[in-house]
Motif scaffolding. Structure first.
Motif, short mmCIF file in Angstrom:
data_model
loop_
_atom_site.label_atom_id
_atom_site.label_comp_id
_atom_site.label_asym_id
_atom_site.label_seq_id
_atom_site.Cartn_x
_atom_site.Cartn_y
_atom_site.Cartn_z
N SER A 172 46.55 -74.80 -11.71
CA SER A 172 47.87 -74.29 -11.35
C SER A 172 48.84 -75.44 -11.05
O SER A 172 50.02 -75.37 -11.37
CB SER A 172 47.78 -73.37 -10.13
OG SER A 172 46.83 -72.36 -10.38
N LYS A 184 50.79 -70.14 -7.19
CA LYS A 184 50.27 -70.49 -5.86
C LYS A 184 49.25 -71.61 -6.01
O LYS A 184 48.38 -71.55 -6.88
CB LYS A 184 49.63 -69.25 -5.24
CG LYS A 184 49.28 -69.43 -3.80
CD LYS A 184 48.87 -68.12 -3.18
CE LYS A 184 48.37 -68.40 -1.77
NZ LYS A 184 47.41 -67.42 -1.33
N THR A 192 44.14 -68.81 -7.47
CA THR A 192 44.80 -68.02 -8.51
C THR A 192 43.98 -66.76 -8.76
O THR A 192 42.79 -66.84 -9.05
CB THR A 192 44.90 -68.84 -9.81
OG1 THR A 192 45.62 -70.03 -9.52
CG2 THR A 192 45.61 -68.06 -10.91
N ASP A 212 47.71 -70.41 -17.19
CA ASP A 212 46.78 -70.83 -16.13
C ASP A 212 46.05 -69.57 -15.68
O ASP A 212 46.69 -68.56 -15.40
CB ASP A 212 47.63 -71.43 -14.99
CG ASP A 212 46.92 -71.43 -13.65
OD1 ASP A 212 45.72 -71.72 -13.63
OD2 ASP A 212 47.60 -71.15 -12.63
#
Ligand SMILES: Nc1nc2c(ncn2[C@@H]2O[C@H](COP(=O)(O)OP(=O)(O)OP(=O)(O)O)[C@@H](O)[C@H]2O)c(=O)[nH]1
Ligand SMILES: [Mg+2]
Length: 335
Positions: A172, A184, A192, A212
């Motif tokens: 991420s 996040k 995630t 992602d």
């Protein structure tokens, strides 16, 4: 699926005014009216361009205006029409009128065109107002106003590149460094929980879409961790980046675990082109640069740090080189 969006406003050109004018010539008393019409304002036209893939350009330019029509002139000269402004969008772009909320176009086919804001009509000159009772009218029309619209553009995107790796490897963080996405990020596994996508811009107006997904752990194909159902989201990508933390105790094991989980998911996933990225090299700057994995020594490899930015340019270069090769192969394959 990820929706790229942009808000823009478009203003079509106003029509030119009609002209009031009379013939003035020697030996011709009471020359008649000869005021020409104004030209029409330029339209705002949307056109599908298959070379575009995102709405990235509209982040930099949000207002479009077409030129007005020229005013009419004496000697029955008509004003020139304002030129149309053609806005190019990728296939699959949907246009919505922001004020009414109505969908006004779904642009799908290559080169499909649609007038979205119509230019104002040019006003008539006084030559047009001659009648049996009025041979010398002093009347003309002003040009009409061009349409103005606030638009929302929406494009459904499918990722080109998927980030795959164990939890906490920095997937991420990498997405947030390369794109404007804000996933996040935290220092614990499974931060995630659902896929994130972002548009990565490079070169002159080129881009690819990066996905992602949650981290994969050993046994994910048997439902461990968050399972492998998230791999569905990257099934249609063209390239995978396998990410390995340089702090890991056993790189080879991490690599084999990722390959094993991908292979267990589907043959298509197993065959997908892959590159390897060692992450967080700011923490272990002495990582040997010749790490190779026995079963596929040719796998392109790079070393990155999202924290310092080191190696990110090389990663983008590696991704784009591979994407363009994949595209060429696909064209050859299709023939
Ligand atoms: N030093 C350093 N830390 C990094 C780097 N990239 C990510 N991190 C840190 O590693 C931790 C995990 O980062 P994430 O990006 O959330 O990792 P992830 O792979 O998305 O993790 P999951 O979503 O749990 O699978 C965070 O504390 C980041 O700040 C890097 O290049 N260098
Ligand atoms: Mg994450």
């Amino acid at each position: 699926m990820f929706i790229d969006q942009a808000k823009i406003s478009v203003q079509a050109g106003n029509g030119g005014n009609g002209c009031v004018s009379f013939r003035r010539e020697k030996f011709v008393p009471h020359g008649g009216p000869n005021g020409g019409d104004g030209g029409n304002g330029g339209n705002i036209i949307f056109q599908v361009d298959t070379n575009l893939h995102t709405l990235l350009d509209f982040r930099y330019r949000t207002q479009f205006k077409a030129p007005r029509g020229e005013h009419g002139r004496g000697s029955n000269q008509f004003g020139k029409n304002g030129e149309d402004v053609v806005i190019r969008v990728p296939p699959g772009t949907m246009l919505r009128d922001l004020d009414s909320g109505e969908v006004i176009a779904d642009l799908i086919e290559p080169d499909q065109r649609k007038i979205i804001a119509k230019g104002g009509r040019g006003g008539r000159g006084n030559a047009r107002f001659v009648s049996s009772t009025n041979q010398a009218p002093r009347q003309c029309e002003a040009g009409k106003k061009g349409d103005f619209r606030n638009l929302q553009l929406e494009l459904k995107l499918i990722a080109d590149v998927g980030l795959v790796g164990p939890p906490n490897v920095g997937k991420s963080t990498l997405l947030s460094k390369l794109s404007s996405a804000k996933p996040k990020i935290d220092n614990y596994p499974f931060t995630t929980l659902s896929p994130n996508l972002g548009v990565v811009a490079y070169g002159d107006h080129q881009s690819f879409i990066l996905a992602d997904i949650p981290g994969l752990i050993e046994g994910a194909h048997q439902g461990k961790g968050l399972g492998i159902q998230f791999l569905n989201h990257i099934l249609r990508t063209r390239l995978l980046v396998l990410m390995i933390d340089c702090q890991s105790n056993d790189y080879k094991h991490d690599y084999q675990m990722l390959q094993c989980e991908l292979n267990s998911f589907s043959d298509e996933m197993a065959r997908k082109p892959k590159i390897i990225a060692f992450t967080k090299i700011d923490i272990c700057p002495d990582l040997p640069r010749s790490l190779k994995f026995d079963d596929d020594p040719k796998l392109p490899t790079c070393y990155i740090s999202s924290a310092t930015g080191k190696g990110l340019d090389s990663l983008i270069r590696l991704i784009t080189e591979n994407l363009s090769q994949i595209q060429e192969n696909q064209i050859v394959y299709r023939r």
